[in-house]
Enzyme design. Sequence first.
Site, PDB file in Angstrom:
ATOM      1  N   HIS A 123       0.860  -1.184   0.000  1.00 52.81           N
ATOM      2  CA  HIS A 123       0.000   0.000   0.000  1.00 52.81           C
ATOM      3  C   HIS A 123       0.899   1.239   0.000  1.00 52.81           C
ATOM      4  O   HIS A 123       2.130   1.127  -0.078  1.00 52.81           O
ATOM      5  CB  HIS A 123      -0.948  -0.025   1.204  1.00 52.81           C
ATOM      6  CG  HIS A 123      -0.250  -0.268   2.509  1.00 52.81           C
ATOM      7  ND1 HIS A 123       0.604   0.647   3.079  1.00 52.81           N
ATOM      8  CD2 HIS A 123      -0.240  -1.352   3.332  1.00 52.81           C
ATOM      9  CE1 HIS A 123       1.082   0.166   4.207  1.00 52.81           C
ATOM     10  NE2 HIS A 123       0.604  -1.059   4.386  1.00 52.81           N
TER      11      HIS A 123
ATOM     12  N   HIS B 197       4.053   1.396   2.192  1.00 54.57           N
ATOM     13  CA  HIS B 197       5.224   0.744   1.595  1.00 54.57           C
ATOM     14  C   HIS B 197       5.829   1.613   0.481  1.00 54.57           C
ATOM     15  O   HIS B 197       7.050   1.779   0.398  1.00 54.57           O
ATOM     16  CB  HIS B 197       4.835  -0.599   0.980  1.00 54.57           C
ATOM     17  CG  HIS B 197       4.284  -1.605   1.947  1.00 54.57           C
ATOM     18  ND1 HIS B 197       2.979  -2.022   1.926  1.00 54.57           N
ATOM     19  CD2 HIS B 197       4.867  -2.286   2.968  1.00 54.57           C
ATOM     20  CE1 HIS B 197       2.773  -2.915   2.877  1.00 54.57           C
ATOM     21  NE2 HIS B 197       3.902  -3.096   3.533  1.00 54.57           N
TER      22      HIS B 197
ATOM     23  N   GLN C 116       7.532 -14.775  11.976  1.00 54.26           N
ATOM     24  CA  GLN C 116       7.196 -13.588  12.764  1.00 54.26           C
ATOM     25  C   GLN C 116       5.727 -13.552  13.148  1.00 54.26           C
ATOM     26  O   GLN C 116       5.282 -12.612  13.788  1.00 54.26           O
ATOM     27  CB  GLN C 116       7.622 -12.305  12.047  1.00 54.26           C
ATOM     28  CG  GLN C 116       6.801 -11.926  10.848  1.00 54.26           C
ATOM     29  CD  GLN C 116       7.422 -10.740  10.121  1.00 54.26           C
ATOM     30  OE1 GLN C 116       8.451 -10.860   9.459  1.00 54.26           O
ATOM     31  NE2 GLN C 116       6.812  -9.574  10.243  1.00 54.26           N
TER      32      GLN C 116
ATOM     33  N   LYS D 220       5.466   3.456  11.734  1.00 49.05           N
ATOM     34  CA  LYS D 220       4.249   2.834  12.240  1.00 49.05           C
ATOM     35  C   LYS D 220       4.643   1.663  13.144  1.00 49.05           C
ATOM     36  O   LYS D 220       4.037   1.402  14.165  1.00 49.05           O
ATOM     37  CB  LYS D 220       3.364   2.334  11.093  1.00 49.05           C
ATOM     38  CG  LYS D 220       1.952   2.170  11.562  1.00 49.05           C
ATOM     39  CD  LYS D 220       1.120   1.077  10.940  1.00 49.05           C
ATOM     40  CE  LYS D 220       1.713  -0.206  10.556  1.00 49.05           C
ATOM     41  NZ  LYS D 220       0.916  -1.359  11.030  1.00 49.05           N
TER      42      LYS D 220
ATOM     43  N   MET E 260      -2.076   3.395   7.505  1.00 52.99           N
ATOM     44  CA  MET E 260      -2.201   2.379   6.462  1.00 52.99           C
ATOM     45  C   MET E 260      -1.551   1.082   6.926  1.00 52.99           C
ATOM     46  O   MET E 260      -0.499   1.097   7.558  1.00 52.99           O
ATOM     47  CB  MET E 260      -1.536   2.851   5.172  1.00 52.99           C
ATOM     48  CG  MET E 260      -2.342   3.908   4.476  1.00 52.99           C
ATOM     49  SD  MET E 260      -1.694   4.216   2.836  1.00 52.99           S
ATOM     50  CE  MET E 260      -2.780   5.548   2.364  1.00 52.99           C
ATOM     51  N   SER E 261      -2.215  -0.019   6.618  1.00 59.00           N
ATOM     52  CA  SER E 261      -1.716  -1.332   7.004  1.00 59.00           C
ATOM     53  C   SER E 261      -2.354  -2.362   6.089  1.00 59.00           C
ATOM     54  O   SER E 261      -3.523  -2.223   5.713  1.00 59.00           O
ATOM     55  CB  SER E 261      -2.092  -1.636   8.459  1.00 59.00           C
ATOM     56  OG  SER E 261      -1.931  -3.018   8.727  1.00 59.00           O
TER      57      SER E 261
HETATM   58  P1  AMP Z   1       5.053  -4.908   6.462  1.00 58.58           P
HETATM   59  O1  AMP Z   1       4.824  -5.392   5.054  1.00 58.58           O
HETATM   60  O2  AMP Z   1       3.790  -4.622   7.207  1.00 58.58           O
HETATM   61  O3  AMP Z   1       6.036  -5.740   7.225  1.00 58.58           O
HETATM   62  O4  AMP Z   1       5.736  -3.489   6.304  1.00 58.58           O
HETATM   63  C1  AMP Z   1       6.933  -3.328   5.575  1.00 58.58           C
HETATM   64  C2  AMP Z   1       7.514  -1.982   5.892  1.00 58.58           C
HETATM   65  O5  AMP Z   1       6.565  -0.964   5.572  1.00 58.58           O
HETATM   66  C3  AMP Z   1       7.819  -1.822   7.391  1.00 58.58           C
HETATM   67  O6  AMP Z   1       9.034  -1.102   7.528  1.00 58.58           O
HETATM   68  C4  AMP Z   1       6.654  -1.024   7.884  1.00 58.58           C
HETATM   69  O7  AMP Z   1       6.949  -0.241   9.027  1.00 58.58           O
HETATM   70  C5  AMP Z   1       6.372  -0.137   6.702  1.00 58.58           C
HETATM   71  N1  AMP Z   1       5.006   0.363   6.751  1.00 58.58           N
HETATM   72  C6  AMP Z   1       3.864  -0.350   6.915  1.00 58.58           C
HETATM   73  N2  AMP Z   1       2.791   0.458   7.005  1.00 58.58           N
HETATM   74  C7  AMP Z   1       3.263   1.725   6.919  1.00 58.58           C
HETATM   75  C8  AMP Z   1       2.663   3.026   6.952  1.00 58.58           C
HETATM   76  N3  AMP Z   1       1.348   3.189   7.095  1.00 58.58           N
HETATM   77  N4  AMP Z   1       3.456   4.109   6.849  1.00 58.58           N
HETATM   78  C9  AMP Z   1       4.800   3.960   6.697  1.00 58.58           C
HETATM   79  N5  AMP Z   1       5.429   2.776   6.659  1.00 58.58           N
HETATM   80  C10 AMP Z   1       4.677   1.672   6.757  1.00 58.58           C
END
Ligand code: AMP
Length: 291
Positions: free
Chosen positions: A34, A37, A61, A149, A184-185
């Site tokens: 999203h 990322h 994880q 985040k 965002m997530s």
């Molecule tokens: P993930 O795929 O959830 O493991 O996230 C991969 C990377 O994207 C990690 O460094 C997260 O902290 C970052 N990330 C996820 N969501 C956000 C967001 N809303 N804003 C900024 N970085 C994000």
Amino acid sequence: VRVIDSAEGVRAWCAAYRSAGLSVGFVPTLGALHDGHFSLVRQARRECDRVVVSVYLNPTQFDAAADLEKYPSTPEQDLEGCRREGVDLVYLGRRAELLPGGFQSCVEVTELTRPLCGAVRPGHFRGVTTVVAQLFHLVAPHRAYFGLKDFQQAAVIARMAGDLKLQTEIRRLPTVREPDGLAMSSRNERLGPLERKAAPAIHRALEAARRRILAGEDLVSGAVAFLRERLGEEPLLRVEYAEVLDGALAPFASGRLRPAARGILIAVAAYCGSTRLIDNAWIAPEEVGQP
Ligand code: AMP
């Protein structure tokens, strides 16, 4: 965009970039990409000659099998987004290579992983640091990009990189939000319509607590009680933790927030329905004011 699913292929391409004198920026992800990322990707593009994104839904994880099974996966959209954003190389990690039978090594950061998510998700950070160490070895990036985040995760990775003398600079970037404030997530996709309406209450509660501290609240217990009260106003949220720590993730031993030479972190994990969400607010040392 070049798409590679073998560790040897990624190693070879990244080695070729480096020997051509090109700097490499790396964004590790779990996929279901999203704008959060992509904000990391854009920063990497600005700072590096080549940008590598890894997509690997790392099973180690996840502390609950059901959470891993429900985690969204959107491979085609991910590749389309990477192409659009000018990513040079996408590494699709495969479990058979990154976690083959007989695998028994780990990288563990100790103290920083004890509070917050580490306390409620045993083994989570060990899974993160082990796979990120593997990926760092394959990509050997000049810089790697992480989102605030996941404040604790970014702190843990920076500690690992420092302690192990890795040659990668850890860059930490601000949280990207929806217009209503929800961070965002990938997990937001799992929220039902009512849950989606309820979820921004986490950010509102964090911001309210932040303002209260800036307005003079000096007791940790007062700030936490206020934060919990605000979170409690949204009936669809079930709080897992709501805490106020210093910027090194240590408690304020005096029970008072000032002096706050390392800044103040306000951190929340909450279930919205069956979806676990985390978010935080940050007060920099220079914003805190004197006791
Ligand atoms: P993930 O795929 O959830 O493991 O996230 C991969 C990377 O994207 C990690 O460094 C997260 O902290 C970052 N990330 C996820 N969501 C956000 C967001 N809303 N804003 C900024 N970085 C994000």
